[in-house]
Write a protein that holds these residues in place. Structure first.
Motif, PDB file in Angstrom:
ATOM      1  N   THR A 246       2.757  18.088 -10.530  1.00  0.00           N
ATOM      2  CA  THR A 246       2.923  18.782  -9.261  1.00  0.00           C
ATOM      3  C   THR A 246       4.400  19.098  -9.036  1.00  0.00           C
ATOM      4  O   THR A 246       5.261  18.348  -9.508  1.00  0.00           O
ATOM      5  CB  THR A 246       2.442  17.895  -8.103  1.00  0.00           C
ATOM      6  OG1 THR A 246       3.138  16.644  -8.183  1.00  0.00           O
ATOM      7  CG2 THR A 246       0.956  17.642  -8.191  1.00  0.00           C
ATOM      8  N   PRO A 247       4.706  20.190  -8.331  1.00  0.00           N
ATOM      9  CA  PRO A 247       6.115  20.514  -8.064  1.00  0.00           C
ATOM     10  C   PRO A 247       6.798  19.462  -7.189  1.00  0.00           C
ATOM     11  O   PRO A 247       8.021  19.341  -7.223  1.00  0.00           O
ATOM     12  CB  PRO A 247       6.058  21.850  -7.330  1.00  0.00           C
ATOM     13  CG  PRO A 247       4.667  22.345  -7.447  1.00  0.00           C
ATOM     14  CD  PRO A 247       3.781  21.219  -7.833  1.00  0.00           C
ATOM     15  N   ILE A 248       6.010  18.736  -6.397  1.00  0.00           N
ATOM     16  CA  ILE A 248       6.604  17.733  -5.493  1.00  0.00           C
ATOM     17  C   ILE A 248       6.026  16.353  -5.804  1.00  0.00           C
ATOM     18  O   ILE A 248       4.814  16.210  -5.997  1.00  0.00           O
ATOM     19  CB  ILE A 248       6.311  18.079  -4.018  1.00  0.00           C
ATOM     20  CG1 ILE A 248       6.864  19.463  -3.677  1.00  0.00           C
ATOM     21  CG2 ILE A 248       6.889  17.026  -3.077  1.00  0.00           C
ATOM     22  CD1 ILE A 248       6.428  19.969  -2.327  1.00  0.00           C
ATOM     23  N   ILE A 249       6.890  15.343  -5.858  1.00  0.00           N
ATOM     24  CA  ILE A 249       6.422  13.965  -6.017  1.00  0.00           C
ATOM     25  C   ILE A 249       7.007  13.128  -4.877  1.00  0.00           C
ATOM     26  O   ILE A 249       8.206  13.194  -4.605  1.00  0.00           O
ATOM     27  CB  ILE A 249       6.868  13.363  -7.373  1.00  0.00           C
ATOM     28  CG1 ILE A 249       6.324  14.189  -8.537  1.00  0.00           C
ATOM     29  CG2 ILE A 249       6.373  11.913  -7.505  1.00  0.00           C
ATOM     30  CD1 ILE A 249       6.786  13.696  -9.900  1.00  0.00           C
ATOM     31  N   LEU A 250       6.144  12.375  -4.192  1.00  0.00           N
ATOM     32  CA  LEU A 250       6.595  11.496  -3.111  1.00  0.00           C
ATOM     33  C   LEU A 250       6.413  10.048  -3.546  1.00  0.00           C
ATOM     34  O   LEU A 250       5.357   9.688  -4.059  1.00  0.00           O
ATOM     35  CB  LEU A 250       5.766  11.736  -1.845  1.00  0.00           C
ATOM     36  CG  LEU A 250       5.675  13.163  -1.306  1.00  0.00           C
ATOM     37  CD1 LEU A 250       4.716  13.195  -0.118  1.00  0.00           C
ATOM     38  CD2 LEU A 250       7.038  13.653  -0.883  1.00  0.00           C
ATOM     39  N   LEU A 251       7.441   9.226  -3.348  1.00  0.00           N
ATOM     40  CA  LEU A 251       7.333   7.819  -3.754  1.00  0.00           C
ATOM     41  C   LEU A 251       7.742   6.911  -2.606  1.00  0.00           C
ATOM     42  O   LEU A 251       8.782   7.116  -1.984  1.00  0.00           O
ATOM     43  CB  LEU A 251       8.220   7.522  -4.964  1.00  0.00           C
ATOM     44  CG  LEU A 251       8.086   8.398  -6.202  1.00  0.00           C
ATOM     45  CD1 LEU A 251       9.129   9.492  -6.179  1.00  0.00           C
ATOM     46  CD2 LEU A 251       8.216   7.578  -7.457  1.00  0.00           C
ATOM     47  N   ASP A 252       6.909   5.912  -2.336  1.00  0.00           N
ATOM     48  CA  ASP A 252       7.226   4.960  -1.277  1.00  0.00           C
ATOM     49  C   ASP A 252       7.822   3.701  -1.903  1.00  0.00           C
ATOM     50  O   ASP A 252       7.153   2.989  -2.638  1.00  0.00           O
ATOM     51  CB  ASP A 252       5.942   4.626  -0.498  1.00  0.00           C
ATOM     52  CG  ASP A 252       6.252   3.997   0.846  1.00  0.00           C
ATOM     53  OD1 ASP A 252       7.456   3.903   1.190  1.00  0.00           O
ATOM     54  OD2 ASP A 252       5.310   3.613   1.545  1.00  0.00           O
ATOM     55  N   GLU A 253       9.090   3.465  -1.601  1.00  0.00           N
ATOM     56  CA  GLU A 253       9.832   2.300  -2.106  1.00  0.00           C
ATOM     57  C   GLU A 253       9.557   1.989  -3.581  1.00  0.00           C
ATOM     58  O   GLU A 253       9.054   0.917  -3.916  1.00  0.00           O
ATOM     59  CB  GLU A 253       9.505   1.065  -1.252  1.00  0.00           C
ATOM     60  CG  GLU A 253       9.720   1.361   0.222  1.00  0.00           C
ATOM     61  CD  GLU A 253      10.163   0.146   1.003  1.00  0.00           C
ATOM     62  OE1 GLU A 253      10.371  -0.916   0.388  1.00  0.00           O
ATOM     63  OE2 GLU A 253      10.332   0.281   2.219  1.00  0.00           O
ATOM     64  N   PRO A 254       9.898   2.904  -4.473  1.00  0.00           N
ATOM     65  CA  PRO A 254       9.598   2.676  -5.892  1.00  0.00           C
ATOM     66  C   PRO A 254      10.438   1.559  -6.516  1.00  0.00           C
ATOM     67  O   PRO A 254      10.119   1.133  -7.627  1.00  0.00           O
ATOM     68  CB  PRO A 254       9.923   4.028  -6.546  1.00  0.00           C
ATOM     69  CG  PRO A 254      10.894   4.671  -5.632  1.00  0.00           C
ATOM     70  CD  PRO A 254      10.558   4.203  -4.259  1.00  0.00           C
ATOM     71  N   THR A 255      11.468   1.076  -5.832  1.00  0.00           N
ATOM     72  CA  THR A 255      12.343   0.083  -6.480  1.00  0.00           C
ATOM     73  C   THR A 255      12.245  -1.313  -5.881  1.00  0.00           C
ATOM     74  O   THR A 255      12.989  -2.203  -6.282  1.00  0.00           O
ATOM     75  CB  THR A 255      13.815   0.536  -6.395  1.00  0.00           C
ATOM     76  OG1 THR A 255      14.145   0.758  -5.030  1.00  0.00           O
ATOM     77  CG2 THR A 255      14.051   1.795  -7.195  1.00  0.00           C
ATOM     78  N   THR A 256      11.313  -1.533  -4.937  1.00  0.00           N
ATOM     79  CA  THR A 256      11.217  -2.893  -4.388  1.00  0.00           C
ATOM     80  C   THR A 256      10.733  -3.858  -5.458  1.00  0.00           C
ATOM     81  O   THR A 256       9.997  -3.481  -6.362  1.00  0.00           O
ATOM     82  CB  THR A 256      10.234  -2.982  -3.203  1.00  0.00           C
ATOM     83  OG1 THR A 256       9.256  -1.998  -3.387  1.00  0.00           O
ATOM     84  CG2 THR A 256      10.922  -2.823  -1.886  1.00  0.00           C
ATOM     85  N   HIS A 257      11.060  -5.091  -5.348  1.00  0.00           N
ATOM     86  CA  HIS A 257      10.676  -6.173  -6.259  1.00  0.00           C
ATOM     87  C   HIS A 257      11.280  -6.019  -7.651  1.00  0.00           C
ATOM     88  O   HIS A 257      10.878  -6.719  -8.570  1.00  0.00           O
ATOM     89  CB  HIS A 257       9.155  -6.289  -6.424  1.00  0.00           C
ATOM     90  CG  HIS A 257       8.433  -6.434  -5.123  1.00  0.00           C
ATOM     91  ND1 HIS A 257       8.749  -7.409  -4.223  1.00  0.00           N
ATOM     92  CD2 HIS A 257       7.438  -5.709  -4.575  1.00  0.00           C
ATOM     93  CE1 HIS A 257       7.963  -7.282  -3.176  1.00  0.00           C
ATOM     94  NE2 HIS A 257       7.169  -6.259  -3.359  1.00  0.00           N
TER      95      HIS A 257
END
Lengths: 259, 343
Positions: free
Chosen positions: A163-174
């Protein structure tokens, strides 16, 4: 998907939250392809809510969200699945999936009624495995993976969704510092090399300042948005946290604890 | 993907096992029929002793066919529930669907005469029983779905299922207390479970019910796979949550309700078979799992029915007891061996 520079996502005067309670309002920003954007802010300010609203998992309260000059709400859900992919904080429901099976699920918007993978699908899955260094893990079950590996798998799945857009919620926690940087660098590479618009929420403000093209600071009133260096010049990071506890050092672009 | 090929052997094995279980099942029963005579009857359609022929073609083969439908269908409904509820412990029995069917059957068999004063014989044809049990299981399923949307916690959902079981058991014992001995006996026999007492029309009806369940499951394969990621991910992949949830629920209700109506509440097949299947077919792809789970369930049911026949004896054990005796230790063994159940 075209490489031309045009508005990929436009958010204008959007208010988010729930019917009973508005969390943040007057959010406006505008992103183009090839841009990596971080959403930062204190706990509970509404970063995840904003991301869920952008991903059409929950309705906005007012304002307009436009993808490619078309309102987000005008997309049917199969069409939207070809425009926008998500990486959420929730774990996959079944951890008995292998890495390859999980990434292959990203091809669902393109496959036939029973989900047969075509050559194009397989090629896309292979590219995602390569990009996120998962070739050796492809037959592993998700419950056998470390947090960092699983996060890479989930992002690879979003990449396979193409997809042209990617949304990520807190990909770096933990994750430890090394894996945080690894994930963010991969996201940066994905945005720049594959002309994607990538938006993620994070608490790693100093890393975001170094790696992102744009940052949206959710502070509950101004919600400034722009390039990291401009935001530093305008002293927006200074007011993010109570200054008696931590102070922002504009020279290094990082926070220091007040001793 | 390339891993499809590796399941060809597993499928051949499991089909061979089904054939074996089928032969074993029809070769055992209260009347001893020599194996050679059985084969002659199967292939030539005729054997010297006419009563053997009659037993094989009019009793044992329909019974074996019913066992395949019941075992396969229950196992399939268990698989659908585990994926839909994202819970390895889901199954028609655990979630109270079978209790719902029992309640429907109990209300009809024991309640109708009690409340209306009807001579229950009027109502008591088998179609009415099937409808009552199906309605009961559907109602419970709907309530469970409603509650599942309200409580996000899957543990809470299982406890709700158990509570439904208790409520049903309580209502049934109240009904039983006031019921006549004859009606009570009918209900008890139904609750033992059986695959052998179906008329040919009932077998045809059951085939239709299971057929619809299978078709709906096949149509849902892609959505079931998406549900493995969780509902929000499924939504982001373009799956219409309401529509696909409804299709899966209808498939489950038809399978579990219809089968329970005809064969009685049969425990553990729905819960245990999907886990057993994954020991042999190590995948989550529903295109593989749906046929595999169906075949595995059919085999298990044929074997349980063979044991229930108590070979060379005129006694028949309640099949519900046999599936529990086999199913419960299997679930315990899986839990202990793998420490936790994954789905």
């Amino acid at each position: 998907m075209s490489g031309s520079i045009k508005n990929s996502i436009t958010v204008k005067d959007v208010a988010i939250g729930y019917i009973s309670k508005t969390i943040v309002d007057e959010i406006s920003f505008n992103l183009e392809s090839k841009e990596l954007c971080a959403i930062v802010g204190v706990n509970g300010i509404g970063k995840s809510t904003l991301l869920r609203t952008l991903g059409n998992l929950q309705p906005k309260l007012s304002g307009n969200i436009t993808l490619k000059n078309k309102y987000l709400t005008d997309y049917t859900s199969p069409k939207l699945a070809q425009e926008l992919s998500l990486v959420l904080t929730e774990q996959p429901a079944s951890k008995n999936l292998t890495v390859e099976e999980l990434i292959a699920l990203g091809r669902q918007p393109y496959t036939n009624w029973i989900g047969t993978l075509t050559k194009t699908d397989k090629k896309q899955i292979q590219e995602s495995l390569d990009t996120f260094l998962l070739n050796d893990l492809r037959h592993r079950k998700c419950h056998e993976l470390s947090d960092g590996q699983l996060q890479r798998v989930l992002i690879a799945r979003a990449m396979a969704q193409d997809t042209p857009i990617i949304l990520l919620d807190e990909p770096t926690t933990h994750l430890d510092l090394y894996h945080k940087v690894q994930i963010l660098k991969l996201l940066q590479k994905l945005a720049h090399e594959q002309q994607k618009t990538i938006i993620f929420t994070t608490h790693e403000i100093d890393l975001a300042i170094q790696l992102c093209d744009k940052i949206l600071i959710l502070d509950g009133h101004e919600n400034p948005f722009g390039e990291p260096c401009k935001l530093i010049e305008q002293k927006h990071f200074e007011h993010l946290f109570p200054s008696e506890m931590v102070q922002f050092d504009a020279k290094t672009g990082s926070f220091k604890v007040n001793k | 993907m390339q891993h499809y090929k590796s399941y060809h052997i597993s499928f051949l094995l499991i089909i061979a096992a089904l054939l074996f279980a089928w032969i074993l099942n029809i070769s055992s029963g209260s009347v001893t029929i020599p194996f050679k005579a059985l084969l002659t009857s199967l292939f030539n359609g005729k054997v010297e002793i006419e009563s053997w022929n009659y037993i094989i073609w009019n009793y044992r083969i329909p019974k074996a066919f019913t066992a395949i439908l019941v075992g396969g269908g229950l196992a399939l409904s268990g698989l659908l529930m585990q994926t839909l509820f994202r819970n390895p412990l889901a199954g028609p029995f655990v979630l109270g669907i079978s209790s719902g069917a029992s309640l429907g059957a109990a209300l009809l068999l024991m309640g109708a005469s009690l409340f209306t004063g009807f001579t229950s014989l009027l109502l008591l044809n088998d179609a009415a029983l099937a409808i009552a049990a199906s309605v009961g299981s559907f109602l419970v399923l709907l309530v469970v779905i409603l509650l599942a949307n309200m409580v996000k916690d899957t543990m809470a959902l299982l406890i709700i299922g158990l509570m439904f079981g208790s409520i049903t058991a309580a209502i049934v014992s109240v009904l039983a207390y006031f019921s006549s001995a004859e009606n009570l006996q009918r209900f008890i026999f139904w609750s033992f479970g059986s695959v052998g007492n179906l008329s040919s029309q009932q077998v045809i009806l059951l085939s239709g019910i299971v057929g619809i369940g299978i078709i709906l499951s096949i149509l849902s394969i892609k959505k079931l796979n998406a549900f493995l990621l969780g509902e929000n991910y499924a939504l982001s992949l373009g799956v219409s949550l309401k529509k696909s949830r409804l299709t899966i629920i209808i498939a489950t209700g038809i399978l579990a309700g219809g089968i329970t109506a005809f064969a009685g509440p049969i425990a553990f097949v729905g819960l245990a078979v999907p886990h057993l299947t994954r020991q042999l077919f190590d995948t989550m792809e529903h295109r593989i799992l749906i046929p595999a789970v169906f075949l595995y369930g059919a085999i298990l049911m044929l074997l349980c029915d063979t044991i229930a026949q108590l070979p060379n004896s005129v006694n028949v054990l309640p099949i519900n007891a046999i599936t529990s005796l086999i199913g419960a230790p299997v679930v315990i063994w899986l839990l202990v061996r793998k420490r936790k159940m994954l789905f």
